[in-house]
Design a protein around this motif. Structure first.
Motif, PDB file in Angstrom:
ATOM      1  N   LYS A 176      21.310  -4.038   6.032  1.00  0.00           N
ATOM      2  CA  LYS A 176      20.036  -4.281   6.694  1.00  0.00           C
ATOM      3  C   LYS A 176      18.902  -4.382   5.676  1.00  0.00           C
ATOM      4  N   GLU A 177      17.865  -5.070   6.067  1.00  0.00           N
ATOM      5  CA  GLU A 177      16.719  -5.316   5.196  1.00  0.00           C
ATOM      6  C   GLU A 177      15.887  -4.047   5.050  1.00  0.00           C
ATOM      7  N   PHE A 178      15.356  -3.830   3.859  1.00  0.00           N
ATOM      8  CA  PHE A 178      14.502  -2.678   3.585  1.00  0.00           C
ATOM      9  C   PHE A 178      13.054  -3.076   3.805  1.00  0.00           C
ATOM     10  N   SER A 179      12.377  -2.349   4.669  1.00  0.00           N
ATOM     11  CA  SER A 179      10.986  -2.637   4.988  1.00  0.00           C
ATOM     12  C   SER A 179      10.193  -1.335   5.001  1.00  0.00           C
ATOM     13  N   PRO A 180       9.622  -0.942   3.853  1.00  0.00           N
ATOM     14  CA  PRO A 180       8.872   0.317   3.790  1.00  0.00           C
ATOM     15  C   PRO A 180       7.604   0.241   4.641  1.00  0.00           C
ATOM     16  N   SER A 181       7.200   1.380   5.197  1.00  0.00           N
ATOM     17  CA  SER A 181       6.000   1.427   6.028  1.00  0.00           C
ATOM     18  C   SER A 181       5.412   2.823   6.020  1.00  0.00           C
ATOM     19  N   LYS A 182       4.173   2.934   6.467  1.00  0.00           N
ATOM     20  CA  LYS A 182       3.537   4.246   6.560  1.00  0.00           C
ATOM     21  C   LYS A 182       4.228   5.048   7.646  1.00  0.00           C
ATOM     22  N   LYS A 183       4.482   6.318   7.362  1.00  0.00           N
ATOM     23  CA  LYS A 183       5.157   7.198   8.306  1.00  0.00           C
ATOM     24  C   LYS A 183       4.390   8.509   8.378  1.00  0.00           C
ATOM     25  N   ASN A 184       4.669   9.287   9.427  1.00  0.00           N
ATOM     26  CA  ASN A 184       4.081  10.615   9.519  1.00  0.00           C
ATOM     27  C   ASN A 184       4.610  11.477   8.387  1.00  0.00           C
ATOM     28  N   ARG A 185       3.752  12.244   7.803  1.00  0.00           N
ATOM     29  CA  ARG A 185       4.162  13.092   6.687  1.00  0.00           C
ATOM     30  C   ARG A 185       4.875  14.340   7.182  1.00  0.00           C
ATOM     31  N   ILE A 186       5.933  14.697   6.483  1.00  0.00           N
ATOM     32  CA  ILE A 186       6.685  15.915   6.778  1.00  0.00           C
ATOM     33  C   ILE A 186       6.427  16.880   5.625  1.00  0.00           C
ATOM     34  N   ASN A 187       6.119  18.120   5.943  1.00  0.00           N
ATOM     35  CA  ASN A 187       5.724  19.074   4.916  1.00  0.00           C
ATOM     36  C   ASN A 187       6.864  19.911   4.358  1.00  0.00           C
ATOM     37  N   ASP A 188       8.107  19.524   4.587  1.00  0.00           N
ATOM     38  CA  ASP A 188       9.232  20.315   4.085  1.00  0.00           C
ATOM     39  C   ASP A 188       9.782  19.737   2.782  1.00  0.00           C
ATOM     40  N   ASP A 227       1.090  -0.451  -4.242  1.00  0.00           N
ATOM     41  CA  ASP A 227      -0.278  -0.954  -4.041  1.00  0.00           C
ATOM     42  C   ASP A 227      -0.299  -2.129  -3.064  1.00  0.00           C
ATOM     43  N   MET A 228       0.674  -3.025  -3.178  1.00  0.00           N
ATOM     44  CA  MET A 228       0.712  -4.201  -2.294  1.00  0.00           C
ATOM     45  C   MET A 228       0.879  -3.810  -0.826  1.00  0.00           C
ATOM     46  N   ILE A 229       1.626  -2.743  -0.552  1.00  0.00           N
ATOM     47  CA  ILE A 229       1.893  -2.365   0.837  1.00  0.00           C
ATOM     48  C   ILE A 229       1.145  -1.102   1.250  1.00  0.00           C
ATOM     49  N   ASP A 230       0.192  -0.677   0.416  1.00  0.00           N
ATOM     50  CA  ASP A 230      -0.680   0.457   0.721  1.00  0.00           C
ATOM     51  C   ASP A 230       0.085   1.748   1.001  1.00  0.00           C
ATOM     52  N   LEU A 231       1.020   2.061   0.111  1.00  0.00           N
ATOM     53  CA  LEU A 231       1.744   3.332   0.162  1.00  0.00           C
ATOM     54  C   LEU A 231       1.550   4.055  -1.154  1.00  0.00           C
ATOM     55  N   SER A 232       1.708   5.360  -1.141  1.00  0.00           N
ATOM     56  CA  SER A 232       1.697   6.093  -2.397  1.00  0.00           C
ATOM     57  C   SER A 232       3.014   5.842  -3.129  1.00  0.00           C
ATOM     58  N   ARG A 233       3.012   6.060  -4.421  1.00  0.00           N
ATOM     59  CA  ARG A 233       4.243   5.942  -5.209  1.00  0.00           C
ATOM     60  C   ARG A 233       5.310   6.864  -4.638  1.00  0.00           C
ATOM     61  N   ASN A 234       4.926   8.090  -4.327  1.00  0.00           N
ATOM     62  CA  ASN A 234       5.851   9.079  -3.793  1.00  0.00           C
ATOM     63  C   ASN A 234       6.504   8.605  -2.499  1.00  0.00           C
ATOM     64  N   GLU A 235       5.689   8.091  -1.571  1.00  0.00           N
ATOM     65  CA  GLU A 235       6.232   7.661  -0.283  1.00  0.00           C
ATOM     66  C   GLU A 235       7.169   6.472  -0.458  1.00  0.00           C
ATOM     67  N   LEU A 236       6.819   5.535  -1.323  1.00  0.00           N
ATOM     68  CA  LEU A 236       7.689   4.387  -1.559  1.00  0.00           C
ATOM     69  C   LEU A 236       9.023   4.835  -2.155  1.00  0.00           C
ATOM     70  N   ILE A 237       8.979   5.705  -3.138  1.00  0.00           N
ATOM     71  CA  ILE A 237      10.218   6.192  -3.756  1.00  0.00           C
ATOM     72  C   ILE A 237      11.075   6.921  -2.722  1.00  0.00           C
ATOM     73  N   ASN A 238      10.460   7.759  -1.884  1.00  0.00           N
ATOM     74  CA  ASN A 238      11.216   8.470  -0.843  1.00  0.00           C
ATOM     75  C   ASN A 238      11.865   7.510   0.129  1.00  0.00           C
TER      76      ASN A 238
END
Length: 66
Positions: free
Chosen positions: A2-14, A35-46
């Protein structure tokens, strides 16, 4: 696969802080994409790691539980 499509998600604090080493060119590319998809580096890597683990195929008889 399946295609990978990163997006903003609710943050989990664990989350746990870890440290990894990466080539600077890879970090630069990650930052460009984030930067292109308006995510933090951390969120994109996760999200990349989540995608990789969900689509992981092991060639021997071991089974990966998702």
């Amino acid at each position: 696969m399946k295609e990978f499509s990163p997006s903003k998600k609710n943050r989990i604090n664990d989350k746990v802080i870890i440290s990894i080493r990466m080539e600077s060119s890879k970090i630069e590319r990650i930052d460009e994409v984030a930067d292109m998809i308006d995510l933090s580096r951390n969120e994109l890597i996760n999200q990349c790691i989540d995608y990789a683990l969900s689509n992981l195929k092991i060639s021997d008889k071991k089974k990966v539980n998702n």
